[in-house]
Design a protein around this motif. Sequence first.
Motif, PDB file in Angstrom:
ATOM      1  N   LYS A 191       0.750  -1.320  -0.066  1.00 57.71           N
ATOM      2  CA  LYS A 191       0.004  -0.172  -0.194  1.00 57.71           C
ATOM      3  C   LYS A 191       0.746   1.281  -0.050  1.00 57.71           C
ATOM      4  O   LYS A 191       0.673   2.317  -0.716  1.00 57.71           O
ATOM      5  N   ALA A 192       2.024   1.231   0.712  1.00 60.24           N
ATOM      6  CA  ALA A 192       2.897   2.395   0.835  1.00 60.24           C
ATOM      7  C   ALA A 192       3.691   2.463  -0.653  1.00 60.24           C
ATOM      8  O   ALA A 192       4.440   3.326  -0.857  1.00 60.24           O
ATOM      9  N   ARG A 193       3.655   1.428  -1.487  1.00 57.41           N
ATOM     10  CA  ARG A 193       4.469   1.291  -2.705  1.00 57.41           C
ATOM     11  C   ARG A 193       6.074   1.432  -2.218  1.00 57.41           C
ATOM     12  O   ARG A 193       6.707   2.197  -2.858  1.00 57.41           O
ATOM     13  N   ALA A 194       6.142   0.835  -1.229  1.00 56.75           N
ATOM     14  CA  ALA A 194       7.709   0.995  -1.042  1.00 56.75           C
ATOM     15  C   ALA A 194       8.359  -0.037  -2.012  1.00 56.75           C
ATOM     16  O   ALA A 194       8.215  -0.887  -2.686  1.00 56.75           O
ATOM     17  N   GLY A 195       9.825   0.350  -1.958  1.00 61.79           N
ATOM     18  CA  GLY A 195      10.813  -0.347  -2.926  1.00 61.79           C
ATOM     19  C   GLY A 195      11.280  -1.814  -2.336  1.00 61.79           C
ATOM     20  O   GLY A 195      10.576  -2.207  -1.153  1.00 61.79           O
ATOM     21  N   GLU A 196      12.145  -2.389  -2.737  1.00 55.39           N
ATOM     22  CA  GLU A 196      12.553  -3.846  -2.333  1.00 55.39           C
ATOM     23  C   GLU A 196      13.114  -3.620  -0.896  1.00 55.39           C
ATOM     24  O   GLU A 196      14.054  -2.821  -0.745  1.00 55.39           O
ATOM     25  N   VAL A 197      12.472  -4.459  -0.061  1.00 57.53           N
ATOM     26  CA  VAL A 197      13.075  -4.341   1.402  1.00 57.53           C
ATOM     27  C   VAL A 197      14.095  -5.437   1.268  1.00 57.53           C
ATOM     28  O   VAL A 197      14.245  -6.550   1.150  1.00 57.53           O
ATOM     29  N   ARG A 198      15.150  -4.800   2.130  1.00 55.65           N
ATOM     30  CA  ARG A 198      16.471  -5.462   2.377  1.00 55.65           C
ATOM     31  C   ARG A 198      16.675  -5.666   3.865  1.00 55.65           C
ATOM     32  O   ARG A 198      16.433  -4.892   4.632  1.00 55.65           O
ATOM     33  N   VAL A 199      16.892  -7.263   4.109  1.00 50.95           N
ATOM     34  CA  VAL A 199      17.341  -7.524   5.522  1.00 50.95           C
ATOM     35  C   VAL A 199      18.762  -7.860   5.505  1.00 50.95           C
ATOM     36  O   VAL A 199      19.095  -8.918   4.894  1.00 50.95           O
ATOM     37  N   GLN A 200      19.501  -7.030   6.349  1.00 49.43           N
ATOM     38  CA  GLN A 200      20.986  -7.403   6.478  1.00 49.43           C
ATOM     39  C   GLN A 200      21.430  -7.662   7.935  1.00 49.43           C
ATOM     40  O   GLN A 200      21.070  -7.132   8.912  1.00 49.43           O
ATOM     41  N   GLU A 201      22.196  -8.812   8.033  1.00 47.93           N
ATOM     42  CA  GLU A 201      22.619  -9.209   9.157  1.00 47.93           C
ATOM     43  C   GLU A 201      23.775  -8.578   9.722  1.00 47.93           C
ATOM     44  O   GLU A 201      24.786  -8.962   8.682  1.00 47.93           O
TER      45      GLU A 201
END
Length: 220
Positions: A191-201
Amino acid sequence: MSDALRVLPLPDGVETSPERSAEILGVGYDACRSFASLLLTHGEERGLIGPREIERLWTRHVLNSAAVLPSLPESGTVADVGSGAGLPGIVIAACRPDLEVHLIEPMDRRVQWLGSVAETLGLSNVSILRGQAQEFHDAWDFDAVTARAVAALDKLVRITWPLVRPGGCLVAMKGARAHQEVDAAAGVLRKARAGEVRVQEMDLLGDGDVTRIVTVPRRA
Protein backbone atom coordinates in the motif's frame (compact mmCIF):
# COMPACT_ATOMS: atom_id res chain seq x y z
CA MET A 1 19.11 25.00 27.55
CA SER A 2 19.78 21.57 29.02
CA ASP A 3 22.34 21.16 31.77
CA ALA A 4 25.60 19.54 30.72
CA LEU A 5 26.41 16.26 32.43
CA ARG A 6 29.70 15.21 33.96
CA VAL A 7 31.53 12.51 32.01
CA LEU A 8 33.39 10.08 34.27
CA PRO A 9 36.17 7.80 33.04
CA LEU A 10 34.75 4.64 31.47
CA PRO A 11 35.51 1.78 33.89
CA ASP A 12 37.75 -1.04 32.73
CA GLY A 13 35.89 -3.97 31.24
CA VAL A 14 32.89 -1.99 29.94
CA GLU A 15 34.22 -1.55 26.43
CA THR A 16 34.68 -4.73 24.40
CA SER A 17 37.31 -5.03 21.64
CA PRO A 18 38.62 -1.43 21.71
CA GLU A 19 40.53 -1.65 18.44
CA ARG A 20 37.57 -3.08 16.54
CA SER A 21 35.21 -0.64 18.25
CA ALA A 22 37.39 2.28 17.17
CA GLU A 23 37.37 0.97 13.61
CA ILE A 24 33.57 0.66 13.58
CA LEU A 25 32.82 4.01 15.20
CA GLY A 26 35.47 6.05 13.40
CA VAL A 27 35.37 9.76 14.26
CA GLY A 28 32.62 9.09 16.78
CA TYR A 29 34.65 6.71 18.92
CA ASP A 30 35.59 9.10 21.74
CA ALA A 31 32.10 10.61 21.90
CA CYS A 32 30.54 7.14 22.01
CA ARG A 33 32.79 6.14 24.90
CA SER A 34 31.69 9.27 26.74
CA PHE A 35 28.06 8.45 25.91
CA ALA A 36 28.56 4.97 27.35
CA SER A 37 29.94 6.54 30.52
CA LEU A 38 26.88 8.79 30.81
CA LEU A 39 24.54 5.83 30.35
CA LEU A 40 26.49 3.81 32.90
CA THR A 41 26.29 6.65 35.42
CA HIS A 42 22.72 7.82 34.85
CA GLY A 43 20.93 5.27 32.67
CA GLU A 44 19.43 2.98 35.28
CA GLU A 45 18.39 5.68 37.74
CA ARG A 46 16.64 7.60 34.93
CA GLY A 47 14.87 4.53 33.61
CA LEU A 48 16.76 4.62 30.31
CA ILE A 49 18.23 1.12 30.54
CA GLY A 50 17.37 -1.83 32.75
CA PRO A 51 19.73 -3.21 35.44
CA ARG A 52 20.31 -6.36 33.38
CA GLU A 53 21.64 -4.27 30.49
CA ILE A 54 24.57 -2.74 32.39
CA GLU A 55 26.90 -5.66 31.72
CA ARG A 56 26.30 -5.49 27.97
CA LEU A 57 25.94 -1.73 27.74
CA TRP A 58 28.73 -1.38 25.20
CA THR A 59 28.09 -4.31 22.90
CA ARG A 60 24.28 -4.47 22.98
CA HIS A 61 23.48 -0.78 23.06
CA VAL A 62 26.23 1.68 22.15
CA LEU A 63 28.32 -0.26 19.63
CA ASN A 64 25.26 -2.14 18.37
CA SER A 65 23.71 1.17 17.32
CA ALA A 66 26.48 1.54 14.73
CA ALA A 67 24.91 -1.31 12.76
CA VAL A 68 22.68 1.25 11.04
CA LEU A 69 25.56 3.39 9.77
CA PRO A 70 26.17 1.58 6.45
CA SER A 71 22.48 2.01 5.55
CA LEU A 72 22.40 5.78 6.00
CA PRO A 73 22.66 8.30 3.16
CA GLU A 74 25.91 10.00 2.24
CA SER A 75 24.47 13.35 3.30
CA GLY A 76 21.24 14.97 4.39
CA THR A 77 18.87 14.55 7.31
CA VAL A 78 18.07 11.65 9.62
CA ALA A 79 15.29 11.31 12.16
CA ASP A 80 15.54 8.80 15.00
CA VAL A 81 11.97 7.96 16.04
CA GLY A 82 11.36 7.09 19.69
CA SER A 83 14.95 7.98 20.46
CA GLY A 84 14.63 7.32 24.19
CA ALA A 85 18.11 7.06 25.67
CA GLY A 86 19.60 8.14 22.33
CA LEU A 87 20.00 4.75 20.71
CA PRO A 88 20.84 4.81 17.87
CA GLY A 89 20.37 8.58 17.37
CA ILE A 90 23.23 9.86 19.54
CA VAL A 91 25.61 7.27 18.10
CA ILE A 92 24.60 8.28 14.55
CA ALA A 93 25.20 11.95 15.34
CA ALA A 94 28.61 11.22 16.86
CA CYS A 95 29.78 9.00 14.00
CA ARG A 96 28.27 11.06 11.18
CA PRO A 97 28.83 14.76 11.94
CA ASP A 98 28.00 15.47 8.28
CA LEU A 99 24.35 14.48 8.86
CA GLU A 100 21.63 16.56 10.50
CA VAL A 101 20.19 14.26 13.16
CA HIS A 102 16.75 14.91 14.64
CA LEU A 103 15.77 12.95 17.74
CA ILE A 104 12.00 12.44 18.02
CA GLU A 105 10.90 11.61 21.55
CA PRO A 106 7.57 12.26 23.35
CA MET A 107 8.61 11.87 27.01
CA ASP A 108 9.78 15.09 28.66
CA ARG A 109 12.38 13.51 30.94
CA ARG A 110 13.96 11.74 27.98
CA VAL A 111 13.88 14.94 25.92
CA GLN A 112 15.79 16.65 28.73
CA TRP A 113 18.26 13.76 28.82
CA LEU A 114 18.87 13.89 25.08
CA GLY A 115 19.45 17.63 25.22
CA SER A 116 21.93 17.26 28.06
CA VAL A 117 23.79 14.45 26.28
CA ALA A 118 24.03 16.40 23.01
CA GLU A 119 25.33 19.45 24.89
CA THR A 120 27.80 17.45 26.97
CA LEU A 121 29.21 15.63 23.92
CA GLY A 122 29.29 18.79 21.79
CA LEU A 123 27.04 17.32 19.10
CA SER A 124 26.12 20.45 17.17
CA ASN A 125 24.36 18.40 14.46
CA VAL A 126 21.59 17.26 16.84
CA SER A 127 18.14 18.76 17.28
CA ILE A 128 15.31 17.34 19.37
CA LEU A 129 11.65 17.21 18.43
CA ARG A 130 9.38 16.54 21.37
CA GLY A 131 6.31 14.52 20.42
CA GLN A 132 5.07 11.39 18.70
CA ALA A 133 6.25 10.76 15.16
CA GLN A 134 2.71 11.21 13.88
CA GLU A 135 2.68 14.81 15.13
CA PHE A 136 5.34 15.74 12.56
CA HIS A 137 3.84 14.08 9.49
CA ASP A 138 2.81 17.32 7.84
CA ALA A 139 5.76 19.39 9.00
CA TRP A 140 8.93 17.37 8.41
CA ASP A 141 10.47 14.87 6.04
CA PHE A 142 13.87 13.24 6.11
CA ASP A 143 16.36 11.39 3.92
CA ALA A 144 16.33 8.52 6.42
CA VAL A 145 14.28 7.56 9.46
CA THR A 146 15.74 5.15 12.02
CA ALA A 147 14.01 3.20 14.77
CA ARG A 148 15.10 0.73 17.43
CA ALA A 149 12.62 -1.29 19.49
CA VAL A 150 9.70 1.01 18.62
CA ALA A 151 7.10 -1.25 16.99
CA ALA A 152 6.60 -4.22 14.69
CA LEU A 153 7.43 -3.36 11.09
CA ASP A 154 3.84 -3.07 9.84
CA LYS A 155 2.97 -0.53 12.53
CA LEU A 156 6.38 1.16 12.20
CA VAL A 157 5.84 1.80 8.49
CA ARG A 158 2.47 3.40 9.18
CA ILE A 159 4.02 5.59 11.90
CA THR A 160 7.10 6.70 9.99
CA TRP A 161 6.30 6.57 6.27
CA PRO A 162 5.05 10.17 5.99
CA LEU A 163 8.39 11.28 7.48
CA VAL A 164 10.43 9.56 4.76
CA ARG A 165 10.87 11.79 1.74
CA PRO A 166 10.74 10.29 -1.77
CA GLY A 167 14.09 8.65 -2.49
CA GLY A 168 14.72 8.19 1.23
CA CYS A 169 14.43 5.11 3.43
CA LEU A 170 13.29 3.68 6.72
CA VAL A 171 16.11 1.90 8.58
CA ALA A 172 14.86 -0.33 11.41
CA MET A 173 16.92 -2.31 13.89
CA LYS A 174 15.32 -5.72 14.41
CA GLY A 175 15.93 -9.02 16.14
CA ALA A 176 15.66 -12.64 15.07
CA ARG A 177 12.09 -12.23 13.77
CA ALA A 178 13.03 -9.60 11.19
CA HIS A 179 12.08 -11.73 8.17
CA GLN A 180 8.75 -12.69 9.74
CA GLU A 181 8.01 -9.02 10.39
CA VAL A 182 8.75 -8.21 6.75
CA ASP A 183 6.37 -10.95 5.63
CA ALA A 184 3.66 -9.76 8.04
CA ALA A 185 4.03 -6.19 6.75
CA ALA A 186 3.63 -7.18 3.08
CA GLY A 187 0.21 -5.57 2.72
CA VAL A 188 1.27 -2.33 4.38
CA LEU A 189 4.44 -2.18 2.27
CA ARG A 190 2.43 -2.75 -0.89
CA LYS A 191 0.00 0.00 0.00
CA ALA A 192 2.92 2.32 0.73
CA ARG A 193 4.44 1.44 -2.66
CA ALA A 194 7.73 0.79 -0.94
CA GLY A 195 10.75 -0.36 -2.90
CA GLU A 196 12.51 -3.68 -2.39
CA VAL A 197 13.01 -4.36 1.30
CA ARG A 198 16.45 -5.53 2.38
CA VAL A 199 17.27 -7.45 5.57
CA GLN A 200 20.97 -7.32 6.40
CA GLU A 201 22.51 -9.36 9.20
CA MET A 202 25.20 -7.43 11.04
CA ASP A 203 27.67 -9.17 13.37
CA LEU A 204 29.92 -6.23 14.24
CA LEU A 205 32.34 -8.07 16.52
CA GLY A 206 32.18 -11.46 14.82
CA ASP A 207 30.99 -13.03 18.06
CA GLY A 208 27.67 -14.37 16.81
CA ASP A 209 25.58 -11.52 18.24
CA VAL A 210 23.61 -10.64 15.11
CA THR A 211 21.45 -7.55 14.57
CA ARG A 212 19.12 -7.41 11.59
CA ILE A 213 18.88 -4.09 9.78
CA VAL A 214 15.70 -3.76 7.75
CA THR A 215 15.92 -1.08 5.07
CA VAL A 216 12.68 0.02 3.39
CA PRO A 217 13.24 2.45 0.50
CA ARG A 218 10.63 4.97 -0.60
CA ARG A 219 10.41 5.30 -4.34
CA ALA A 220 11.40 8.70 -5.73
